[in-house]
Design a protein around this motif. Structure first.
Motif, PDB file in Angstrom:
ATOM      1  N   THR A  75      40.986  42.993  37.665  1.00  0.00           N
ATOM      2  CA  THR A  75      41.561  42.394  36.467  1.00  0.00           C
ATOM      3  C   THR A  75      41.371  43.346  35.298  1.00  0.00           C
ATOM      4  O   THR A  75      40.289  43.912  35.140  1.00  0.00           O
ATOM      5  CB  THR A  75      40.889  41.053  36.135  1.00  0.00           C
ATOM      6  OG1 THR A  75      40.982  40.173  37.254  1.00  0.00           O
ATOM      7  CG2 THR A  75      41.551  40.392  34.938  1.00  0.00           C
ATOM      8  N   SER A  79      30.872  44.045  43.148  1.00  0.00           N
ATOM      9  CA  SER A  79      31.690  44.079  41.933  1.00  0.00           C
ATOM     10  C   SER A  79      31.132  45.089  40.936  1.00  0.00           C
ATOM     11  O   SER A  79      29.925  45.372  40.919  1.00  0.00           O
ATOM     12  CB  SER A  79      31.708  42.699  41.261  1.00  0.00           C
ATOM     13  OG  SER A  79      32.282  41.717  42.093  1.00  0.00           O
ATOM     14  N   LYS A 135      45.696  44.169  43.528  1.00  0.00           N
ATOM     15  CA  LYS A 135      46.052  42.810  43.107  1.00  0.00           C
ATOM     16  C   LYS A 135      45.184  41.782  43.819  1.00  0.00           C
ATOM     17  O   LYS A 135      44.937  41.886  45.013  1.00  0.00           O
ATOM     18  CB  LYS A 135      47.530  42.543  43.399  1.00  0.00           C
ATOM     19  CG  LYS A 135      48.472  43.171  42.394  1.00  0.00           C
ATOM     20  CD  LYS A 135      49.929  42.862  42.727  1.00  0.00           C
ATOM     21  CE  LYS A 135      50.856  43.499  41.703  1.00  0.00           C
ATOM     22  NZ  LYS A 135      52.291  43.279  42.039  1.00  0.00           N
ATOM     23  N   GLY A 136      44.731  40.799  43.040  1.00  0.00           N
ATOM     24  CA  GLY A 136      43.871  39.771  43.592  1.00  0.00           C
ATOM     25  C   GLY A 136      42.407  40.146  43.600  1.00  0.00           C
ATOM     26  O   GLY A 136      41.546  39.296  43.861  1.00  0.00           O
ATOM     27  N   ARG A 137      42.110  41.437  43.302  1.00  0.00           N
ATOM     28  CA  ARG A 137      40.709  41.882  43.291  1.00  0.00           C
ATOM     29  C   ARG A 137      40.297  42.436  41.926  1.00  0.00           C
ATOM     30  O   ARG A 137      39.157  42.253  41.515  1.00  0.00           O
ATOM     31  CB  ARG A 137      40.502  42.972  44.347  1.00  0.00           C
ATOM     32  CG  ARG A 137      40.822  42.525  45.758  1.00  0.00           C
ATOM     33  CD  ARG A 137      40.401  43.579  46.784  1.00  0.00           C
ATOM     34  NE  ARG A 137      41.116  44.847  46.608  1.00  0.00           N
ATOM     35  CZ  ARG A 137      40.509  46.015  46.399  1.00  0.00           C
ATOM     36  NH1 ARG A 137      39.188  46.079  46.324  1.00  0.00           N
ATOM     37  NH2 ARG A 137      41.225  47.128  46.270  1.00  0.00           N
ATOM     38  N   ASN A 144      36.407  43.379  41.694  1.00  0.00           N
ATOM     39  CA  ASN A 144      35.711  42.509  42.647  1.00  0.00           C
ATOM     40  C   ASN A 144      36.132  42.860  44.065  1.00  0.00           C
ATOM     41  O   ASN A 144      37.144  43.528  44.289  1.00  0.00           O
ATOM     42  CB  ASN A 144      36.045  41.050  42.355  1.00  0.00           C
ATOM     43  CG  ASN A 144      35.601  40.606  40.973  1.00  0.00           C
ATOM     44  OD1 ASN A 144      34.606  41.089  40.434  1.00  0.00           O
ATOM     45  ND2 ASN A 144      36.356  39.687  40.379  1.00  0.00           N
ATOM     46  N   SER A 145      35.363  42.381  45.023  1.00  0.00           N
ATOM     47  CA  SER A 145      35.670  42.601  46.449  1.00  0.00           C
ATOM     48  C   SER A 145      35.966  44.072  46.721  1.00  0.00           C
ATOM     49  O   SER A 145      36.958  44.418  47.372  1.00  0.00           O
ATOM     50  CB  SER A 145      36.861  41.725  46.868  1.00  0.00           C
ATOM     51  OG  SER A 145      36.595  40.360  46.637  1.00  0.00           O
ATOM     52  N   ASP A 186      49.566  47.338  43.701  1.00  0.00           N
ATOM     53  CA  ASP A 186      49.524  46.384  44.814  1.00  0.00           C
ATOM     54  C   ASP A 186      48.182  46.436  45.551  1.00  0.00           C
ATOM     55  O   ASP A 186      47.700  45.412  46.029  1.00  0.00           O
ATOM     56  CB  ASP A 186      50.660  46.686  45.790  1.00  0.00           C
ATOM     57  CG  ASP A 186      52.017  46.304  45.225  1.00  0.00           C
ATOM     58  OD1 ASP A 186      53.033  46.789  45.769  1.00  0.00           O
ATOM     59  OD2 ASP A 186      52.078  45.526  44.249  1.00  0.00           O
TER      60      ASP A 186
END
Length: 122
Positions: A68, A16, A64-66, A83-84, A61
């Motif tokens: 912010t 991260s 997304k999910g990683r 992250n990730s 896209d």
């Protein structure tokens, strides 16, 4: 508006980083802010954006999910928490300010920082 990015660096895949975009000059809190990235030999691409109030956020896209995006107008700073991380996230990351609302293309933005390098090793 002057923008200065920081927080880039070298990280292993899965790790991260948090990028910061510090602004000075005009009333930064009234500008939507976006993050873009550019890898060698590729066009600059949209990553994330946030409205001036922080009430609305947008993410590509691919992140997304990683990732912010957030902002602290009291500190004139916008953040990108990543992250990730993957090797394909390697690029120079730029923040930009948009006086006309949240945009997803570079041409919509009025002010740019100098960029910060993010390198993700596999």
């Amino acid at each position: 508006v002057q923008l200065v990015e920081s927080g880039g660096g070298l990280v292993q895949a899965g790790g991260s980083l948090r990028l910061s975009c510090a602004a000075s000059g005009r009333t930064f809190s009234r500008y939507a802010t976006g993050w873009f990235r550019q890898a060698p030999g590729k066009e600059r691409e949209f990553v994330a954006a946030i409205s001036w109030s922080g009430a609305s956020t947008y993410l590509a896209d691919s992140v997304k999910g990683r990732f912010t995006i957030s902002r602290d107008n009291a500190k004139n700073t916008v953040y990108l928490q990543m992250n990730s991380l993957k090797p394909e996230d390697t690029a120079v990351y730029y923040c930009a300010a948009d006086s006309n609302g949240v945009g997803v293309t570079p041409s919509e933005y009025d002010y740019w920082g100098q960029g910060t390098q993010v390198t993700v090793s596999s």
